[in-house]
Design a protein around this motif. Structure first.
Motif: not given
Length: 448
Positions: A202-209, A351-353, A445-446
């Motif tokens: 999930i952490s990598k999913l959040v950091d993804r473009d 890392g989902a937070y 993130r923005k």
């Protein structure tokens, strides 16, 4: 204009949910002859955008769009009106009512939220039915074009059978099931393989473009969106919407197959056959040294892919009586998935937070073009989410008040007003910290 449409849908949905939630407190309060001093959409610190007194209640709209409230006499709530609590209890006050009545008043808001979510899903299924891609119909497996999917251990052509032992019926459910899951089973070249979902997935999913699209898709044909201006095939005869179905005489079904074939013909001139408006057309092309044709890859919707014979979609229509259990089940599944995601969020190792979002995240899930189907679908989800969040046993939320009332009903001991006051302040601090963190995530993130 896109931002305006998204914002309009978000504000309308939020306003509807707040008003109905507070109405869930207001109605039982009035039924039990409890005085309601204020009924507000948004918060009115220092001043209101609009207010009007009708009977004993002031109805208004505040200027801080962070929620809404009803101010019930004799209750320690968002108003923190402690002066009123120093006086002797009045018969019309909340604190003078029996515990069971106070419990019903406090549960009214979340009850409305859950009922609203169920009703919306029932009506959507009744009015629109469902159309989806069955997972079993993805017979040639998935297309892996994303590093995230590769890190999961997936390969192009894999057929995903189950996640956490649960058979996946609909292909569109796969992303959320991977987010909530721990293990998955695939069929690869006839062999059944079970793999673990990495803890930091999930952490990598959040950091993804955020513009990368879904990390898991069915295999797609080679559709041409446009021919680049610097392409050696600018004047070859290739046209937008052409679908390449053969390369140098070798048939091609999916784009990933075309990539492999083009590697064989780097720097050569060959013929390709394209499907153009149901006609087969042969086009001579030049393959670059990088094994490309100098074209942009186009996309097709699932209905378009169905028309071309790549996938067969399933359709379901519902009578009103059939939609009732189906809509209820959908609401329950939505709630269950949301609870699973919260469990991931409170586990720091996932890392989902980092994916926790505020108003920008919520607003961004609305489509850029006005769609009543999407609006009501998202509103149903937000209603269920709001209902569950308000049930959390945090002071300042309905769930906190419910816990204190249940304690009183079980033990016969009512918490003191001073204790409730401190609990309310503590709850506000916790909620403010959560609000700042979630919206801070959005801003980070923005811009970063």
């Amino acid at each position: 204009m896109e931002i305006f449409i998204k914002a309009s849908q978000f504000i309308l949905s939020l306003s509807l949910l707040i008003v109905l939630h507070e109405l869930g407190h207001f109605i039982p309060a009035k039924l039990f002859k409890t005085r309601v001093e204020k009924f507000y959409l948004f918060f009115d610190y220092k001043f209101s955008l609009f207010k009007k007194k009708i009977g004993e209640t002031v109805y208004g709209i505040g200027w801080i769009p962070l929620g809404g409230y009803v101010k019930i006499s004799g209750m320690i709530d968002e108003s923190m009106d402690t002066d009123q609590m120093k006086e002797e209890p009045k018969p019309w006050e909340f604190r003078s009512k029996p515990a069971w009545q106070r419990l019903i008043i406090m549960l009214g808001g979340v009850t409305v939220n859950f009922i609203l979510g169920i009703l919306i899903y029932i009506c959507l299924l009744w009015a629109y039915g469902e159309k989806f891609l069955p997972n079993d119909n993805v017979k040639d497996g998935i297309w892996v074009q994303d590093e995230l999917a590769t890190n999961l251990g997936l390969q192009t052509g894999d057929k995903i059978v189950s996640i956490d032992g649960k058979k996946i019926e609909r292909f569109g459910e796969l992303p959320i099931e991977f987010i909530n899951g721990n293990t998955y089973t695939i069929n690869r070249n006839g062999e059944t393989i079970q793999k673990e979902i990495p803890t930091d997935f999930i952490s990598k999913l959040v950091d993804r473009d955020k513009n990368a699209g879904s990390f898991i898709t069915p295999r797609y044909p080679f559709v041409i969106a446009e021919v680049s201006k610097d392409s050696p095939n600018l004047n070859s005869g290739l046209q937008p919407k052409d679908i390449i179905i053969a390369i140098n005489g070798e048939p091609v079904t999916y784009f990933d197959q075309a990539k492999e074939l083009l590697e064989k013909y780097k720097g050569q001139k060959i013929d390709v056959i394209v499907n153009r408006e149901s006609n087969k057309v042969t086009v001579p092309v030049s393959v670059t040294d990088k094994a490309t044709l100098g074209v942009a890859l186009g996309s097709l919707s699932l209905p378009d892919l169905e028309k071309l014979g790549y996938y067969q979609l399933a359709s379901k229509s519902y009578s009103f009586t059939e939609a009732i259990p189906a809509g209820t089940k959908k609401a329950w599944t939505t709630l269950a998935n949301y609870v699973k995601q919260l469990k991931k969020i409170v586990n720091p190792s996932t890392g989902a937070y980092k994916g926790l979002g505020g108003f920008i995240s919520i607003g961004s899930i609305f489509p850029s073009e006005w769609s009543w189907y999407a609006f009501w679908n998202i509103t149903a989800f937000l209603s269920i989410m709001l209902g569950f969040m308000n049930l959390l046993p945090i002071p300042a939320l309905d769930g906190g008040h419910v816990v204190f009332t249940l304690w009183e009903m079980i033990t016969g001991k009512k918490p003191s007003d001073k204790f409730l006051e401190y609990a309310q302040i503590t709850g506000f601090i916790l909620l403010l910290a959560l609000l700042l963190f979630a919206n801070g995530n959005d801003i980070f993130r923005k811009f970063f």
